[in-house]
Design a protein around this motif. Structure first.
Motif, PDB file in Angstrom:
ATOM      1  N   ASP A   1       0.816  -1.214   0.000  1.00  0.00           N
ATOM      2  CA  ASP A   1       0.000   0.000   0.000  1.00  0.00           C
ATOM      3  C   ASP A   1       0.856   1.274   0.000  1.00  0.00           C
ATOM      4  O   ASP A   1       0.633   2.188   0.795  1.00  0.00           O
ATOM      5  CB  ASP A   1      -0.931   0.013   1.220  1.00  0.00           C
ATOM      6  N   GLN A   2       1.860   1.320  -0.859  1.00  0.00           N
ATOM      7  CA  GLN A   2       2.728   2.504  -0.953  1.00  0.00           C
ATOM      8  C   GLN A   2       2.906   2.866  -2.421  1.00  0.00           C
ATOM      9  O   GLN A   2       2.745   2.020  -3.291  1.00  0.00           O
ATOM     10  CB  GLN A   2       4.134   2.195  -0.385  1.00  0.00           C
ATOM     11  N   TRP A   3       3.303   4.120  -2.656  1.00  0.00           N
ATOM     12  CA  TRP A   3       3.703   4.550  -3.998  1.00  0.00           C
ATOM     13  C   TRP A   3       5.187   4.287  -4.195  1.00  0.00           C
ATOM     14  O   TRP A   3       5.986   4.565  -3.295  1.00  0.00           O
ATOM     15  CB  TRP A   3       3.435   6.045  -4.192  1.00  0.00           C
ATOM     16  N   TYR A   4       5.542   3.784  -5.375  1.00  0.00           N
ATOM     17  CA  TYR A   4       6.956   3.556  -5.708  1.00  0.00           C
ATOM     18  C   TYR A   4       7.254   4.155  -7.074  1.00  0.00           C
ATOM     19  O   TYR A   4       6.421   4.082  -7.982  1.00  0.00           O
ATOM     20  CB  TYR A   4       7.252   2.053  -5.787  1.00  0.00           C
ATOM     21  N   THR A   5       8.453   4.684  -7.215  1.00  0.00           N
ATOM     22  CA  THR A   5       8.843   5.136  -8.544  1.00  0.00           C
ATOM     23  C   THR A   5       9.445   3.967  -9.314  1.00  0.00           C
ATOM     24  O   THR A   5      10.067   3.069  -8.729  1.00  0.00           O
ATOM     25  CB  THR A   5       9.838   6.304  -8.496  1.00  0.00           C
ATOM     26  N   LEU A   6       9.226   3.980 -10.628  1.00  0.00           N
ATOM     27  CA  LEU A   6       9.897   3.017 -11.510  1.00  0.00           C
ATOM     28  C   LEU A   6      10.958   3.725 -12.335  1.00  0.00           C
ATOM     29  O   LEU A   6      11.605   3.112 -13.180  1.00  0.00           O
ATOM     30  CB  LEU A   6       8.873   2.340 -12.437  1.00  0.00           C
ATOM     31  N   GLY A   7      11.119   5.031 -12.123  1.00  0.00           N
ATOM     32  CA  GLY A   7      12.154   5.768 -12.835  1.00  0.00           C
ATOM     33  C   GLY A   7      11.656   7.104 -13.334  1.00  0.00           C
ATOM     34  O   GLY A   7      10.480   7.452 -13.180  1.00  0.00           O
ATOM     35  N   ALA A   8      12.574   7.868 -13.914  1.00  0.00           N
ATOM     36  CA  ALA A   8      12.222   9.147 -14.509  1.00  0.00           C
ATOM     37  C   ALA A   8      11.402   8.879 -15.764  1.00  0.00           C
ATOM     38  O   ALA A   8      11.669   7.916 -16.485  1.00  0.00           O
ATOM     39  CB  ALA A   8      13.479   9.938 -14.853  1.00  0.00           C
ATOM     40  N   LEU A   9      10.419   9.744 -16.028  1.00  0.00           N
ATOM     41  CA  LEU A   9       9.568   9.552 -17.213  1.00  0.00           C
ATOM     42  C   LEU A   9      10.400   9.473 -18.486  1.00  0.00           C
ATOM     43  O   LEU A   9      10.087   8.724 -19.407  1.00  0.00           O
ATOM     44  CB  LEU A   9       8.568  10.705 -17.321  1.00  0.00           C
ATOM     45  N   GLN A  10      11.514  10.238 -18.506  1.00  0.00           N
ATOM     46  CA  GLN A  10      12.346  10.241 -19.714  1.00  0.00           C
ATOM     47  C   GLN A  10      13.029   8.889 -19.964  1.00  0.00           C
ATOM     48  O   GLN A  10      13.553   8.657 -21.055  1.00  0.00           O
ATOM     49  CB  GLN A  10      13.397  11.357 -19.604  1.00  0.00           C
TER      50      GLN A  10
ATOM     51  N   VAL B   1       9.432  10.463   3.400  1.00  0.00           N
ATOM     52  CA  VAL B   1       8.011  10.633   3.065  1.00  0.00           C
ATOM     53  C   VAL B   1       7.276   9.306   2.963  1.00  0.00           C
ATOM     54  O   VAL B   1       6.044   9.266   2.988  1.00  0.00           O
ATOM     55  CB  VAL B   1       7.831  11.436   1.762  1.00  0.00           C
ATOM     56  N   SER B   2       8.020   8.215   2.821  1.00  0.00           N
ATOM     57  CA  SER B   2       7.428   6.878   2.862  1.00  0.00           C
ATOM     58  C   SER B   2       8.600   5.922   3.094  1.00  0.00           C
ATOM     59  O   SER B   2       9.759   6.331   2.988  1.00  0.00           O
ATOM     60  CB  SER B   2       6.671   6.570   1.565  1.00  0.00           C
ATOM     61  N   PRO B   3       8.330   4.657   3.398  1.00  0.00           N
ATOM     62  CA  PRO B   3       9.456   3.799   3.795  1.00  0.00           C
ATOM     63  C   PRO B   3      10.599   3.753   2.784  1.00  0.00           C
ATOM     64  O   PRO B   3      11.751   3.596   3.169  1.00  0.00           O
ATOM     65  CB  PRO B   3       8.779   2.430   3.946  1.00  0.00           C
ATOM     66  N   PHE B   4      10.318   3.921   1.480  1.00  0.00           N
ATOM     67  CA  PHE B   4      11.366   3.799   0.476  1.00  0.00           C
ATOM     68  C   PHE B   4      11.660   5.120  -0.254  1.00  0.00           C
ATOM     69  O   PHE B   4      12.371   5.111  -1.244  1.00  0.00           O
ATOM     70  CB  PHE B   4      10.998   2.702  -0.539  1.00  0.00           C
ATOM     71  N   ASN B   5      11.101   6.226   0.193  1.00  0.00           N
ATOM     72  CA  ASN B   5      11.341   7.505  -0.472  1.00  0.00           C
ATOM     73  C   ASN B   5      11.784   8.551   0.538  1.00  0.00           C
ATOM     74  O   ASN B   5      11.107   8.792   1.534  1.00  0.00           O
ATOM     75  CB  ASN B   5      10.076   7.980  -1.203  1.00  0.00           C
ATOM     76  N   VAL B   6      12.917   9.182   0.214  1.00  0.00           N
ATOM     77  CA  VAL B   6      13.540  10.065   1.189  1.00  0.00           C
ATOM     78  C   VAL B   6      14.154  11.245   0.443  1.00  0.00           C
ATOM     79  O   VAL B   6      14.471  11.139  -0.743  1.00  0.00           O
ATOM     80  CB  VAL B   6      14.603   9.275   1.991  1.00  0.00           C
TER      81      VAL B   6
ATOM     82  N   VAL C   1      17.340  20.574  -2.973  1.00  0.00           N
ATOM     83  CA  VAL C   1      16.615  19.342  -2.639  1.00  0.00           C
ATOM     84  C   VAL C   1      17.284  18.182  -3.370  1.00  0.00           C
ATOM     85  O   VAL C   1      17.479  18.236  -4.588  1.00  0.00           O
ATOM     86  CB  VAL C   1      15.139  19.410  -3.069  1.00  0.00           C
ATOM     87  N   ILE C   2      17.670  17.175  -2.620  1.00  0.00           N
ATOM     88  CA  ILE C   2      18.236  15.967  -3.225  1.00  0.00           C
ATOM     89  C   ILE C   2      17.392  14.791  -2.741  1.00  0.00           C
ATOM     90  O   ILE C   2      17.276  14.557  -1.536  1.00  0.00           O
ATOM     91  CB  ILE C   2      19.707  15.776  -2.821  1.00  0.00           C
ATOM     92  N   ALA C   3      16.772  14.108  -3.675  1.00  0.00           N
ATOM     93  CA  ALA C   3      15.870  13.011  -3.309  1.00  0.00           C
ATOM     94  C   ALA C   3      16.475  11.679  -3.713  1.00  0.00           C
ATOM     95  O   ALA C   3      17.208  11.585  -4.701  1.00  0.00           O
ATOM     96  CB  ALA C   3      14.520  13.200  -3.998  1.00  0.00           C
ATOM     97  N   LEU C   4      16.171  10.677  -2.922  1.00  0.00           N
ATOM     98  CA  LEU C   4      16.525   9.306  -3.288  1.00  0.00           C
ATOM     99  C   LEU C   4      15.231   8.504  -3.273  1.00  0.00           C
ATOM    100  O   LEU C   4      14.662   8.253  -2.215  1.00  0.00           O
ATOM    101  CB  LEU C   4      17.538   8.724  -2.303  1.00  0.00           C
ATOM    102  N   PHE C   5      14.770   8.173  -4.480  1.00  0.00           N
ATOM    103  CA  PHE C   5      13.568   7.345  -4.611  1.00  0.00           C
ATOM    104  C   PHE C   5      14.034   5.921  -4.844  1.00  0.00           C
ATOM    105  O   PHE C   5      14.727   5.644  -5.819  1.00  0.00           O
ATOM    106  CB  PHE C   5      12.713   7.824  -5.784  1.00  0.00           C
ATOM    107  N   VAL C   6      13.688   5.034  -3.942  1.00  0.00           N
ATOM    108  CA  VAL C   6      14.175   3.659  -4.038  1.00  0.00           C
ATOM    109  C   VAL C   6      13.067   2.761  -4.568  1.00  0.00           C
ATOM    110  O   VAL C   6      11.946   2.769  -4.053  1.00  0.00           O
ATOM    111  CB  VAL C   6      14.667   3.144  -2.670  1.00  0.00           C
TER     112      VAL C   6
END
Lengths: 292, 207
Positions: free
Chosen positions: A11-20, A172-177, A192-197
């Motif tokens: 029940d979390q949002w995850y990134t699969l990568g940059a749209l590009q 902001v969520s267990p895998f996004n910081v 702002v430097i983000a690490l989306f895992v």
């Protein structure tokens, strides 16, 4: 391995990568929480499918987001993404053989700067982590560490000299910081430097580093190279950490005062009963087990 | 001033950075967004190197591509002692290992791009080729150690050692550990001890 049954992870949002990273018309394979996915970018829409099922999709902040479950909240807010003078830098996906939670925890850690990022983000002559504050913001369900300060010989691509960098961290969520940090050329604002895992499997992650920075001089290539250098210095440490899954059982790893944010992060993960990417616990009665 | 078109995570660029540092040569760099931007395939870069590969090195009007060729140029131009590129009976052997470093050993580079940066390709096949190359190198270095030699060729380090070191040291990124290659490990320690040695992200510090 197949899709996890961990409700808290599903029940979390995850990134699969940059749209590009997803060219129009092409079908790109991906992986999330132990399950294979297919991403297909149509002209305006993006479609994410797993096991014949279409998953929900978001395209905020230049990234593709999806979920297997029903996230309690919508995606986090990132007001800096609306500031026109920010440079958007996508640093590309890097695969790391470690739990995604380890990646987040390492990202939150100040104490390793002098030893892993020697003469860049820290120097061995200034190893001390000054006291900082942590809080769990229950209204938005985020963790924050504030009033962090660290002496850095080369804080960013545009640095000419050392500086005391101010930091804030935000989970902001267990895998996004993400972190907020003093830019060398604009001390009154925050980079702002983000690490989306993207947790592909329990001990295999894809890290998507993303920056929204104030920098009038560096090229995109320099900004991206700086962040990649830092991240790959971390990668070798992360891949050699044992256990590779994050232990939540008391006594398995001993925190120090500098690890306040890690202590709060682990407590928050326990509160959520998250299991994916954590070491199986042996100290719980079967009735206490999160999946029981 | 000489100029290196550089990508921080490139083992081939690191070959050049390492020799520049060992020889104490001042130079400037221009960062190329190899990943994820693929800047090396854009027209401006292809005008410098039609092969679309890094590194490229500019020096006194010369524009050179290929890490091994650049190492030869640096040793030929800046090393008065002749140690790094010996012009005696060792020359052929140095060239032979240089060619191996830019050839068979590059299977590690291919495997690393797949394992680390999500490139498409057959990871298992490249890892097998990489292990075969490391086996051959380890056997050679074991023979050299038996005869009391520390380096690939002769009694001093040469550009063959410098061309070889980066991808050997980066093999973890390709999913290949060093535990099966004791002679390579001994040799890696010697390379690290060279005055002016510099590392790069992904090259382990714990030797």
């Amino acid at each position: 391995m197949s899709l996890t049954d961990d409700r808290a992870a599903l029940d979390q949002w995850y990134t699969l990568g940059a749209l590009q990273d997803f060219p129009a018309g092409a079908e790109v394979p991906s992986r999330l929480l132990g399950e294979d996915l297919t991403v297909r970018r149509l002209t305006d829409d993006v479609e994410v499918r797993a096991a014949g099922r279409a998953l929900p999709v978001r395209t905020d902040y230049g990234h593709l987001w999806t979920s297997f479950g029903t996230p309690e909240r919508d995606l986090f807010e990132l007001p800096e993404s609306r500031e026109p003078d920010r440079r958007w830098i996508h640093c590309g996906p890097v695969r790391v053989r470690a739990s995604g939670l380890r990646l987040v925890e390492n990202f939150l850690d100040l104490a390793h700067f002098p030893y892993v990022h020697t003469d860049i983000l820290g120097s061995e002559a200034h190893p001390e982590v000054a006291r900082y504050e942590v809080e769990q913001r229950r209204d938005v369900d985020e963790l924050w560490a504030t009033k962090c300060e660290f002496y850095q010989p080369k804080a960013a691509a545009a640095s000419d000299e050392g500086q005391i960098s101010k930091y804030m961290y935000r989970v902001v969520s267990p895998f996004n910081v993400m972190l907020y940090k003093t830019p060398p050329t604009a001390p009154d604002r925050w980079d702002v430097i983000a690490l989306f895992v993207q947790p592909a499997d329990e001990a295999v992650s894809v890290a998507h580093a993303f920056m929204l920075v104030i920098d009038l001089t560096s090229t995109d290539a320099e900004l991206s190279a700086f962040q990649q250098m830092i991240f790959v210095q971390d990668k070798i440490v992360l891949e050699n950490q044992r256990p590779s899954l994050l232990p939540l059982q008391p006594g398995r790893e001993t925190p120090t005062r500098a690890d306040l944010s890690s202590v709060l992060y682990r407590r928050w993960l326990k509160e959520k009963q998250l299991r994916f990417g954590t070491e199986p616990r042996t100290d719980l009665q079967s009735t206490d087990l999160p999946h029981a | 001033m000489p100029k290196l078109y550089d990508y921080v995570l490139s083992g081939s660029c690191y070959k050049v950075r390492l020799l520049l540092s060992l020889l104490g040569i001042a130079y400037e760099t221009q960062a190329v967004d190899f990943f994820p931007g693929r800047e090396h395939k854009r027209p401006e870069f292809l005008a410098l190197n039609p092969l679309g590969q890094l590194p490229v090195f500019e020096d006194a009007g010369l524009v050179l591509r290929d890490a091994q060729a650049i190492l030869c140029h640096l040793a030929n131009t800046y090393d008065a002692s002749g140690q790094w590129l010996p012009r005696d009976v060792r020359f052929g052997s140095v060239m032979m290992w240089l060619s191996f470093a830019g050839g068979e050993l590059m299977a590690i580079s291919g495997a690393r791009m797949i394992a680390m940066l999500n490139y498409a390709g057959d990871l298992a096949a490249l890892q097998a080729k990489a292990r075969a190359a490391l086996r051959l190198l380890d056997d050679h270095l074991a023979d050299r150690a038996q005869a009391g030699g520390l380096w690939l060729v002769g009694a001093t380090p040469t550009i063959a050692d410098i061309a070889m070191f980066p991808y050997v040291a980066l093999s973890h990124d390709a999913g290949i550990g060093h535990e099966d290659y004791p002679a390579i490990n001994l040799w890696q320690r010697q390379v690290r001890k060279l005055p002016g040695f510099v590392g790069m992200p992904g090259v382990p510090d714990y030797f």
